[in-house]
Design an enzyme around this catalytic site. Sequence first.
Site, short mmCIF file in Angstrom:
data_model
loop_
_atom_site.label_atom_id
_atom_site.label_comp_id
_atom_site.label_asym_id
_atom_site.label_seq_id
_atom_site.Cartn_x
_atom_site.Cartn_y
_atom_site.Cartn_z
N HIS A 61 0.96 -1.12 -0.10
CA HIS A 61 0.10 0.05 -0.23
C HIS A 61 0.96 1.15 0.11
O HIS A 61 1.23 1.79 1.03
CB HIS A 61 -0.77 0.02 1.38
CG HIS A 61 -1.89 1.20 1.17
ND1 HIS A 61 -3.13 1.10 2.14
CD2 HIS A 61 -1.95 2.37 0.61
CE1 HIS A 61 -3.82 2.08 1.92
NE2 HIS A 61 -3.04 3.01 1.13
N GLU A 131 -7.56 1.77 -3.74
CA GLU A 131 -8.04 2.47 -2.39
C GLU A 131 -9.03 3.40 -2.77
O GLU A 131 -8.84 4.54 -3.30
CB GLU A 131 -7.01 3.10 -1.74
CG GLU A 131 -7.55 3.77 -0.21
CD GLU A 131 -6.67 4.27 0.61
OE1 GLU A 131 -6.63 4.40 1.84
OE2 GLU A 131 -5.25 4.60 -0.15
N HIS A 193 -11.73 2.73 5.17
CA HIS A 193 -12.47 3.89 4.84
C HIS A 193 -13.99 3.87 5.16
O HIS A 193 -14.81 3.82 4.43
CB HIS A 193 -12.31 4.49 3.65
CG HIS A 193 -11.04 5.20 3.39
ND1 HIS A 193 -10.50 6.38 3.84
CD2 HIS A 193 -9.89 4.53 2.94
CE1 HIS A 193 -9.32 6.44 3.67
NE2 HIS A 193 -8.68 5.60 3.30
N HIS A 214 -5.24 -0.08 6.27
CA HIS A 214 -4.82 0.66 7.42
C HIS A 214 -5.50 1.06 8.44
O HIS A 214 -6.20 1.75 9.17
CB HIS A 214 -4.12 2.37 7.03
CG HIS A 214 -5.47 3.16 6.32
ND1 HIS A 214 -6.53 3.24 6.67
CD2 HIS A 214 -5.28 3.49 5.04
CE1 HIS A 214 -7.08 4.08 5.83
NE2 HIS A 214 -6.58 4.06 4.87
N ALA A 218 -9.19 5.93 9.59
CA ALA A 218 -10.59 6.21 9.05
C ALA A 218 -11.53 5.05 8.94
O ALA A 218 -11.68 4.34 7.95
CB ALA A 218 -10.11 6.14 7.45
N ARG A 225 -19.83 -1.37 23.54
CA ARG A 225 -21.02 -1.72 23.31
C ARG A 225 -21.21 -1.70 21.65
O ARG A 225 -22.17 -2.21 21.13
CB ARG A 225 -21.90 -0.91 23.86
CG ARG A 225 -22.34 -1.09 25.32
CD ARG A 225 -23.61 -0.37 26.02
NE ARG A 225 -23.44 0.94 25.65
CZ ARG A 225 -23.08 1.83 26.97
NH1 ARG A 225 -22.41 1.22 27.81
NH2 ARG A 225 -22.90 3.10 26.71
N ASP A 245 4.29 4.46 11.37
CA ASP A 245 5.27 5.56 11.34
C ASP A 245 5.47 6.21 12.58
O ASP A 245 6.29 7.01 12.84
CB ASP A 245 4.74 6.49 10.35
CG ASP A 245 3.38 7.04 10.45
OD1 ASP A 245 2.94 6.84 11.62
OD2 ASP A 245 2.96 8.07 9.73
N HIS A 248 0.59 7.77 12.79
CA HIS A 248 -0.81 7.61 12.41
C HIS A 248 -1.56 6.52 13.61
O HIS A 248 -2.80 6.77 13.85
CB HIS A 248 -0.78 6.94 11.04
CG HIS A 248 -0.91 7.71 9.76
ND1 HIS A 248 0.37 8.30 9.57
CD2 HIS A 248 -1.75 7.99 8.85
CE1 HIS A 248 0.00 8.97 8.36
NE2 HIS A 248 -1.30 8.76 7.77
N ASP A 271 1.75 3.41 3.14
CA ASP A 271 0.70 4.43 2.73
C ASP A 271 1.28 5.75 2.46
O ASP A 271 0.74 6.71 2.45
CB ASP A 271 -0.31 4.50 3.69
CG ASP A 271 -1.74 5.18 3.14
OD1 ASP A 271 -1.93 5.15 1.95
OD2 ASP A 271 -2.50 5.70 4.12
#
Length: 385
Positions: A61, A131, A193, A214, A218, A225, A245, A248, A271
């Site tokens: 990626h 992506e 995402h 990732h 996102a 719950r 890194d 993130h 990424d």
Amino acid sequence: MYMKAIIHGKLILPQDIVTGQTLLFDKRIRGFQEDGRPLPEGTEIIDARGQYVAPGFINIHIHGCGGADTMDATPEALATMCRLLPECGVTAFLPTTMTRPWPLVQKALDNIRTARADPPAGARILGAYLEGPFISAAYRGSQKESDIQQADIAKIRPYADIIRIVVIAPECLPDDSFIKACRKLAILVSLGHSGATYEEAVRAIRAGASHITHMFNAMSPLHHRRPGLVGAALTEPVMTEIIADGFHVHAAALSLLAKMKGPDRITVITDSMRAAMQGDGISELGGQTVYVKDGRALLADGTIAASIDVMDHSLKHFYEVSGFTLSEVIRTATLNPAKELGLAGEIGSLEEGKRADLTLFDRDLRIQATYVDGEKAYERSAAAK
């Protein structure tokens, strides 16, 4: 091609690190023997001087680096990526597209197909990672909302030969037919995402989704719950890719992932965007301006963009916080992605008969040399050592 031999190295195998063995190779790994034993006449000797010898890293990626981006859709952009990635120990990768108007995505996919058929020098292109644009607007991250589209297998089918992974938000699908159709085409389906509930994510996994894009970024977070996509990823038998890194994802979350998934279900990725390997300044990602400063890339509204990290640094950070052995950490960027892509018979580990994709690094995981198909693709300068 004449034989080469790496002597005095620490060979990183999937389960162990071995010393006292010479690695023999030409285009492929030809075998191992004890250091000091006679070598075939004319063999080129490479003295590792106690450095580590690993399979070449596989970055599944990555959008770009060195000012080049997959969405540039030019031969020059992919050639730049292929040339620069061996500096980070990467010998194979999946150029990754962005959420853009479909004709632009098609242009990028056509360019990847052409480059794979006539490979540039350096790291090997294994296919494409799609992506977007089939994602959730609410969890788009640095993807452009106006370019998001409904998943459509008719758009995917003409590129089944080149797309290896496609990202979807399962809550945006009317049913499981898109996932099942992708699997019939041998395309891996990744969840990302996405604001999917735990139940929606599990249903998609049962339908054939097997990868998480990732991890933690996102996506709907873990709540006691409402476990969300994170909860499903941690508890279901899927491969979780991670941006390690140090920006993130918090170190504690990386440690949690390591404990929950183990070394066989994690793939370290970068990424990275075109600004990787370029330093601070203004850059671009998916048609949006990105501001890079102090190792971080942000959109104008402060949204975290793709990373600007490189694979060797990501692996070093993951080694420091995961609790994994060095051999296990290296597996997350070698054998794990190779297995997932169905390429473990060719790449991903130091085994006789496999391609001689190799990287040498020191104890600080600084890359010293990288070989692709047995040919040197990068060597660290003497001044930098």
